[in-house]
Design an enzyme around this catalytic site. Structure first.
Site, PDB file in Angstrom:
ATOM      1  N   PHE A 148       0.706  -1.031   0.091  1.00  0.00           N
ATOM      2  CA  PHE A 148      -0.063   0.089   0.178  1.00  0.00           C
ATOM      3  C   PHE A 148       0.955   1.348  -0.110  1.00  0.00           C
ATOM      4  O   PHE A 148       1.753   1.514   0.934  1.00  0.00           O
ATOM      5  CB  PHE A 148      -0.774  -0.052   1.149  1.00  0.00           C
ATOM      6  N   GLY A 149       0.802   2.245  -0.799  1.00  0.00           N
ATOM      7  CA  GLY A 149       1.248   3.532  -0.915  1.00  0.00           C
ATOM      8  C   GLY A 149       0.376   4.718  -0.745  1.00  0.00           C
ATOM      9  O   GLY A 149      -0.573   4.758  -1.285  1.00  0.00           O
ATOM     10  N   TYR A 150       0.748   5.621  -0.088  1.00  0.00           N
ATOM     11  CA  TYR A 150      -0.117   6.762   0.334  1.00  0.00           C
ATOM     12  C   TYR A 150       0.758   8.150   0.165  1.00  0.00           C
ATOM     13  O   TYR A 150       0.188   9.100   0.325  1.00  0.00           O
ATOM     14  CB  TYR A 150      -0.519   6.781   2.040  1.00  0.00           C
ATOM     15  N   GLY A 151       2.090   7.825  -0.193  1.00  0.00           N
ATOM     16  CA  GLY A 151       2.829   9.153  -0.473  1.00  0.00           C
ATOM     17  C   GLY A 151       3.565   8.970  -1.722  1.00  0.00           C
ATOM     18  O   GLY A 151       2.811   8.929  -2.932  1.00  0.00           O
ATOM     19  N   SER A 152       4.710   9.244  -1.931  1.00  0.00           N
ATOM     20  CA  SER A 152       5.597   9.059  -3.119  1.00  0.00           C
ATOM     21  C   SER A 152       5.268   7.895  -3.933  1.00  0.00           C
ATOM     22  O   SER A 152       5.176   7.665  -5.145  1.00  0.00           O
ATOM     23  CB  SER A 152       6.996   9.573  -3.141  1.00  0.00           C
ATOM     24  N   GLU A 200      13.172   3.632   1.076  1.00  0.00           N
ATOM     25  CA  GLU A 200      12.305   3.910   2.294  1.00  0.00           C
ATOM     26  C   GLU A 200      13.038   3.789   3.395  1.00  0.00           C
ATOM     27  O   GLU A 200      12.583   3.875   4.492  1.00  0.00           O
ATOM     28  CB  GLU A 200      11.208   3.231   2.343  1.00  0.00           C
TER      29      GLU A 200
END
Length: 192
Positions: free
Chosen positions: A24-28, A99
């Site tokens: 799950f990605g929520y930023g870049s 990350e």
């Protein structure tokens, strides 16, 4: 906890026998998809809110002048919208380095737009990492973002690209959009 989390992440999950897993990605990770994936789907997770509370010393700032990037903070009623990617576990060899500045992989339940659910992984920079900056007034965060630049470019680009990506996803992230408004009103952005 050290800001460099590569080794911590590599010891957190055993991928033996796993061919693919959701991320799950929520930023870049929404807009900078520089890794291979098998499938991509809009999704959301519950109980977490997106906040520009993590320092960026390696991508959008420097150790002397850190930028600010998003992490997730627990908030019981919150829903964080983002993008889910089904990836090979080999992708984490790259993503753990990308990350590394304070982010750890955690397991999370995701809900896709069609209502289906799946378990996946998400990178979260918790408040006990050395790069965590925490809460500040929107104007102060926007000013720090406006002035910070790192190896991955201006911190302002990160904020503006994320805000645009969230609009495309149909997300109404009040925190991100308030910072975007402060940044645009600040007069600190220069024409490229």
């Amino acid at each position: 906890m050290s800001a460099n989390t590569i080794e911590d992440n590599r010891s957190r999950f055993n991928f033996d026998g796993v061919e693919a897993i959701w991320l799950f990605g929520y930023g870049s990770l929404i807009y900078k998809v520089d890794f291979p994936f098998l499938e991509q789907r809009p999704a959301s997770i519950q109980g977490w809110a997106r906040r520009f509370w993590q320092g960026s010393h390696d991508h959008r700032g420097t150790p002397e002048a850190p930028g600010r990037v998003v992490t997730l903070v627990e908030q019981p009623e919150a829903v964080c919208r983002g993008m889910a990617y089904r990836v090979s576990p080999k992708v984490f060899e790259y993503l753990d380095v990308r990350e590394k500045n304070g982010y750890l992989r955690f397991s999370t339940a995701m809900t896709f737009d069609d209502g289906c659910q799946a378990e996946g992984l998400v990178y979260i920079a918790t408040e006990d990492n050395q790069a965590f900056l925490g809460e500040a007034p929107d104007a102060d965060i926007a000013r720090q973002i406006a002035l910070a630049t790192g190896p991955s470019g201006p911190n302002a680009d990160y904020l503006l690209r994320l805000a645009d990506s969230l609009r495309q996803l149909g997300d109404d992230c009040a925190h991100t959009f308030a910072l975007e408004a402060c940044l645009l009103k600040s007069g600190l952005l220069t024409e490229s």
